[in-house]
Scaffold this motif. Sequence first.
Motif, PDB file in Angstrom:
ATOM      1  N   TRP A  39       0.661  -1.165   0.045  1.00 26.80           N
ATOM      2  CA  TRP A  39      -0.063   0.015  -0.003  1.00 26.80           C
ATOM      3  C   TRP A  39       0.831   1.307  -0.056  1.00 26.80           C
ATOM      4  O   TRP A  39       0.552   2.254  -0.761  1.00 26.80           O
ATOM      5  N   LEU A  40       2.171   1.265   0.741  1.00 26.60           N
ATOM      6  CA  LEU A  40       2.953   2.389   0.696  1.00 26.60           C
ATOM      7  C   LEU A  40       3.565   2.747  -0.752  1.00 26.60           C
ATOM      8  O   LEU A  40       4.012   3.791  -0.842  1.00 26.60           O
ATOM      9  N   SER A  41       3.562   1.523  -1.373  1.00 29.46           N
ATOM     10  CA  SER A  41       4.302   1.688  -2.607  1.00 29.46           C
ATOM     11  C   SER A  41       3.552   2.679  -3.861  1.00 29.46           C
ATOM     12  O   SER A  41       4.205   2.929  -4.773  1.00 29.46           O
ATOM     13  N   TRP A  42       2.283   3.025  -3.643  1.00 30.92           N
ATOM     14  CA  TRP A  42       1.685   3.684  -4.307  1.00 30.92           C
ATOM     15  C   TRP A  42       0.869   4.935  -4.051  1.00 30.92           C
ATOM     16  O   TRP A  42       0.609   4.908  -2.700  1.00 30.92           O
ATOM     17  N   PRO A  43       0.943   5.912  -4.878  1.00 27.77           N
ATOM     18  CA  PRO A  43       1.168   6.027  -6.491  1.00 27.77           C
ATOM     19  C   PRO A  43       2.776   6.139  -6.236  1.00 27.77           C
ATOM     20  O   PRO A  43       3.375   6.648  -5.277  1.00 27.77           O
ATOM     21  N   ARG A  44       3.281   5.890  -7.574  1.00 30.59           N
ATOM     22  CA  ARG A  44       4.682   6.095  -7.749  1.00 30.59           C
ATOM     23  C   ARG A  44       5.019   7.527  -8.138  1.00 30.59           C
ATOM     24  O   ARG A  44       4.365   8.053  -8.993  1.00 30.59           O
ATOM     25  N   PRO A  45       6.159   8.089  -7.715  1.00 27.97           N
ATOM     26  CA  PRO A  45       6.579   9.224  -8.147  1.00 27.97           C
ATOM     27  C   PRO A  45       6.802   9.586  -9.827  1.00 27.97           C
ATOM     28  O   PRO A  45       7.098   8.429 -10.377  1.00 27.97           O
ATOM     29  N   GLU A  46       6.688  10.581 -10.210  1.00 24.31           N
ATOM     30  CA  GLU A  46       6.973  10.959 -11.679  1.00 24.31           C
ATOM     31  C   GLU A  46       7.960  11.976 -11.873  1.00 24.31           C
ATOM     32  O   GLU A  46       7.706  13.236 -11.819  1.00 24.31           O
ATOM     33  N   GLY A  47       9.474  11.315 -11.698  1.00 28.01           N
ATOM     34  CA  GLY A  47      10.388  12.326 -11.798  1.00 28.01           C
ATOM     35  C   GLY A  47      10.512  12.994 -10.325  1.00 28.01           C
ATOM     36  O   GLY A  47       9.850  12.774  -9.476  1.00 28.01           O
ATOM     37  N   LEU A  48      11.218  14.207 -10.605  1.00 26.38           N
ATOM     38  CA  LEU A  48      11.724  15.115  -9.513  1.00 26.38           C
ATOM     39  C   LEU A  48      10.958  16.510  -9.746  1.00 26.38           C
ATOM     40  O   LEU A  48      10.933  16.813 -10.775  1.00 26.38           O
ATOM     41  N   ALA A  49      10.821  17.130  -8.466  1.00 25.09           N
ATOM     42  CA  ALA A  49      10.465  18.481  -8.763  1.00 25.09           C
ATOM     43  C   ALA A  49      11.393  19.392  -8.087  1.00 25.09           C
ATOM     44  O   ALA A  49      12.403  19.860  -8.725  1.00 25.09           O
ATOM     45  N   ALA A  50      11.281  19.877  -6.827  1.00 29.54           N
ATOM     46  CA  ALA A  50      12.380  20.821  -6.215  1.00 29.54           C
ATOM     47  C   ALA A  50      13.617  19.973  -5.853  1.00 29.54           C
ATOM     48  O   ALA A  50      13.665  18.776  -5.939  1.00 29.54           O
ATOM     49  N   THR A  51      14.600  20.938  -5.759  1.00 28.14           N
ATOM     50  CA  THR A  51      15.793  20.312  -5.148  1.00 28.14           C
ATOM     51  C   THR A  51      16.169  20.819  -3.730  1.00 28.14           C
ATOM     52  O   THR A  51      16.704  22.146  -3.659  1.00 28.14           O
ATOM     53  N   PRO A  52      15.619  20.192  -2.839  1.00 34.53           N
ATOM     54  CA  PRO A  52      15.986  20.701  -1.570  1.00 34.53           C
ATOM     55  C   PRO A  52      17.390  20.921  -1.081  1.00 34.53           C
ATOM     56  O   PRO A  52      18.247  20.096  -1.493  1.00 34.53           O
TER      57      PRO A  52
END
Length: 583
Positions: A39-52
Amino acid sequence: MPASMADRTPASLSLLAAAVALRRRASLEWAASPLYHAWLSWPRPEGLAATPRTLRPADPENGRRILAGAFVIDGETLAMGPRGDPWDRPSPSLRFASGLHGFGWLPDLVAHGDPGAWEALRLTLAWRRLFGRWNGFAWDPAILERRVFNLACAVRALSAPASDAEAEQVAGDLARQARFLLDVREGPVRASERAAAAAVAGAALGGGAGARLLDRALDRLRLALPATISPDGGHASRSPQAALELLFDLTTLDEALVQRGMAAPDELLRANDRLASAVRFFTLADGRLAAFQGGEALSASYVAAARAQDELGERSVPVVRGGYQRLAARSLQVVADAAPPAAGVWSQAACAQPLAIEVLAGGRRLIVGAGGSPQAHAPAALRLVDAASTASVGDAACGQPLQGFAARALGPRLTGAVDAVEARRHEAPGALWLELSHDGWVRRFGLRHERRLYLDLEADELRGEDRLTPAAARSGRDGRRFLSFVVRFHLHPQVSALVARDGRSVLLKAEGEETGWWLRNDALDVALEPSVHYLDGRPRRSQQIVLRGQARLDVGAKVRWKLSAATPGRADDSLVDVGRRPD
């Protein structure tokens, strides 16, 4: 039931510990289940956004050691050779293992560009193979919190040399661990830190997965921050180090939200302002923090990194924050703990050391406390009254950590600690002084501890008086009974001490200084004894000045002392009453 009452009631603590242990057992069984992790594995990320960007300073030298095949964490070394695997062998200590699995070494590796990124990716994927599903130690909330934050700040660097499949694995693992972190139900302690770490991960991840994770974490953060940070910027634990570390995390989150074009929540902005003010207060003349209530002094460069964006700087340093008081003259700087320790769940690192002080002279620390912290895995004894520069009566304590089953279930929170401290501050031309008192010895001995600190701005000297006064009238044989009491001054490891020929005056000299400071007193007995002080995360041998006296229960007693510069040719051994207003 109020926390202070519950902490004094063994039956209540036992019942609470049993309930918490049962709930935790059920949570662990669910945490280990394959269904939950699916259950934790979804949804999957779609790439990256910010660069902390983590503001904690990196250590490139440590990164070079890792590239050469050795992990060094807090002075301990694990050698595995170039491209070795640190995950399949025992760690030197529990503290080392916590730092290793917390991934605090990632910034040190990433600082080396492509070679560091390749090695960081290899180590992260190797960790994933052994601990990626669930492990009782590696997924402990305190360790997981740090790993999620550090991975979120390094995920773009790790993804650069990775294949598409590897980059997807790293991003997916980060999302899964951040969701797990938000599901942790361990009460308010570190709830803000957990939410901030998960929010940084959500800001770093792209697509709907990152957005939903970020929204959920920010909602959790809005609820947690008011309980964690007081209106004057103090952390609920009363640890200066805890305030500094949370400021690091929240500043990183604030920058990441700007990168995503999002307005930071009002609670986040207020928290940053309040924490910045508190860190400004706790930063002393040597650039390090005041070390109280389970916090260490930390290095000056580390503290400076947290204050790099503090626009007010030294122009607006408060004199009172979070129950602490500051006094300053030309050469002397004094910080006093003038409030009770944190209570209940917030007291898991708190210290039962009422009216403890730290003193700096010429920007160098002279008088300190033990300075141990949970991160350093310091002994529990360093949380007791004898480990601080304050007074104690007999062999008694003003509170002590839980032990045994209750401590394993509830954490090592304080029990029986002081819950009433009074503080009055006075200012006049040429002088500052504090009148402090607490009731920690009333329940057992019927004595109040009153501490007066008088800073003479013109003479540049500190005068002190520690007085034990009867809290209630006593008569007969019990009232005539005498008790021994002790006033301790723990010294910094870089300070040497020498008792003068009079047997009372003590000359203090900081390492490398030609002149020193006299600590004069009128105690019955003066001795130098061994002590310990945690410096940069490790215990160092030091000394303590021990002033002993006898107090009669119906009369009390007092000890006067004075700290003044050892000026050549000056002989001033007088002891002046403190707390007296100048004419």
